[in-house]
Scaffold this active site. Structure first.
Site: not given
Length: 525
Positions: A86, A181, A183, A236-238, A240-241
């Protein structure tokens, strides 16, 4: 010795398109490492990065304006393939001797381009054929300006009625430009075109895979920290886990995770985190029950931004106190991911990006001189999840809907009280449980319940009650920048409402939020 998974790499120069990160994610999905840099990089930086190929992104500016961004001239002298998307095609055309004009007709949305000349970029790729057998491609356009003359050493590969140069190519130099585009999913063969460029034209091997990323991260962690001790704030989030699991694999018991229970988590979440990471995976976890401390700090505060700041400040205080109790800890680990890095770079240079950064642990006491370990800083969120699966984390945990950093602190409107949090936790658990039972959870992008600090009259049996109101919220979105409210079935909503009112003593009314973004935000606060 682990394999060099960064050996083949693509450089993406960002001209400000809302889709630029999507380009990078698509390249990564093809198994090839890439980085996203601002368009005004120096020749020395490009040489140092040593890319196998370069992609010029789209952008909101007009190439016909005097001071609009241009690709560094070295891009076209580096001897590697270049793919302009583009705006990237337009600046390539202008810089190499072509011509671009502002068009009276903006072309936005679906278009069908006809392939008129052979090119390595689209050879054998088609969605349909014309009556005389020429390939047609379904693409997504989004442009005002258009190329009106291509450079003399380029050929026209594809066109539409309103866009005579929809694809241009210089096969000898391996320069390609597309006015659409590739993508986005609306360009049906877009991934095939990107694969053709990255894998075939640039000759990049698919070295960027979850298993190899893990091996590389583990080796790098060991090289960085040696036998030193590391501390991590585990939420406990993605992010940091997965950080915890990578570090545990790399350094074992030299990792200490601090889990701060702020009283603002989902139903039974603290127990689930401790069971999974402590009992099941055997990580060394310090559990800090801090509900009273957070709630007393929040007492009397109604302003959402002030609540966020209080929660962030108290978390840092609690984490710092725990860190000081540990002996001989040399490193702080954080779950920083690649969009956070891009956001920080954008803030430093003053260039706008559309990403809202999330903040990790933040400050540490001045007397603690720690190094920083960020094993996820090259990864997008979808890559972090794939790595989590490879490390053995459960799918339901990794692909759960987003949960705000301040937790229920911004889902209880106004002042946060323990009573409100307890009611909200139970109501929200019912909503999520019913979504899963009805096979609707993965069909919406985010769903949650909000506690409204208003009382409403209700009838239970022969009596009247005057209790609290909650709102259910469910949205569908691709990028969380815009969102539609989810059209959940009425019988489903009725079932959820009945369960909440009957099972959660203290709630007398359930409403459903039908606001889109914009004008509303996804979260209420």
């Amino acid at each position: 010795m682990t394999e060099n998974i960064h050996k083949h790499r693509i450089l993406i120069l960002d001209f400000g398109s809302q889709y630029t990160q999507l380009v990078a994610r698509r390249v990564r999905e093809l198994g090839v490492y890439c980085e996203l840099w601002a368009w005004d990089v120096t020749e020395a930086q490009i040489r140092d990065f040593n890319p196998s190929g370069i992609i010029l992104s789209g952008g909101p500016e007009s190439t016909t304006e005097e001071n609009s961004p241009r690709a560094p001239q070295y891009v076209f002298e580096a001897g590697v393939p270049v793919f302009g998307v583009c705006y990237g095609m337009q600046t390539m055309a202008m810089q190499l001797g072509g011509h671009v004009e502002a068009s009276n007709e903006r072309e936005f949305g679906y278009a069908q381009v006809e392939v008129v000349n052979d090119s390595a970029l689209v050879r054998g790729i088609e969605d349909a054929l014309t009556a005389d057998g020429k390939p047609l491609l379904d693409v997504w356009m989004s442009h005002g300006d258009k190329v009106t003359a291509i450079p003399s050493d380029f050929v026209t590969v594809a066109s539409t009625e309103s866009c005579p140069f929809a694809i241009m190519a210089n096969e000898e130099k391996r320069f390609y430009g597309v006015q659409f585009h590739p993508e986005v999913t609306h360009t049906r063969q877009g991934m095939h075109m990107l694969e053709r460029f990255v894998r075939d034209i640039c000759q990049c091997e698919a070295l960027w895979t979850p298993a190899k990323i893990i091996d590389d991260a583990v080796a790098r962690i060991r090289e960085q920290v040696g036998d030193d001790k590391v501390i991590l704030g585990l939420s406990g989030g993605v992010d940091s886990s997965v950080t915890a699991m990578l570090l545990h694999r790399a350094i074992g018991k030299n990792l200490t995770c601090v889990f701060v229970d702020n009283g603002l988590l989902r139903l039974n979440e603290a127990e689930q985190v401790l069971d999974m990471f402590g009992d099941h995976f055997g990580l060394n976890i310090v559990h800090v029950p801090a509900e009273d401390r957070f709630l007393s700090a929040l007492a009397g505060e109604n302003d959402p931004e002030a609540k966020r700041k209080i929660i962030g400040r108290v978390f840092v205080e609690v984490f710092d106190e725990e860190a000081l109790k540990l002996e001989d800890v040399k490193w702080l680990a954080q779950g920083t991911i690649y969009p956070d890095v891009i956001e920080s770079a954008a803030s430093a240079t003053g260039k706008a990006h559309v990403i809202k950064s999330h903040h990790n642990v933040g400050g540490l006491p001045k007397e603690m001189k720690m190094g920083l370990v960020e094993p996820l800083k090259e990864l997008f969120k979808d890559e972090v999840r794939k790595i989590g699966l490879e490390l053995g984390l459960p799918y339901d945990m990794l692909y759960r809907h987003p949960f705000p950093g301040p937790g229920l602190g911004v889902r209880v409107l106004g002042e946060v009280k323990k009573e409100y949090c307890d009611l909200l936790r139970r109501a929200d658990a019912i909503f999520i449980e019913e979504l899963r039972k009805a096979d609707l959870y993965d069909k919406v992008s985010q769903a949650f319940t909000v506690f409204l600090p208003v009382r409403s009259v209700g009838v239970m049996g022969d009596g009247r009650k005057y209790d609290w109101v909650v709102s259910l919220r469910a949205v569908e979105t691709i990028d969380f920048m815009t969102a539609h409210w989810a059209h959940l079935p009425y019988d489903f909503l009725g079932r959820v409402s009945n369960r909440i009112i009957n099972e959660v003593n203290g709630i007398s009314r359930v409403v459903y939020d039908i606001s889109g973004k914009p004008p509303a935000t996804i979260e209420w606060e």
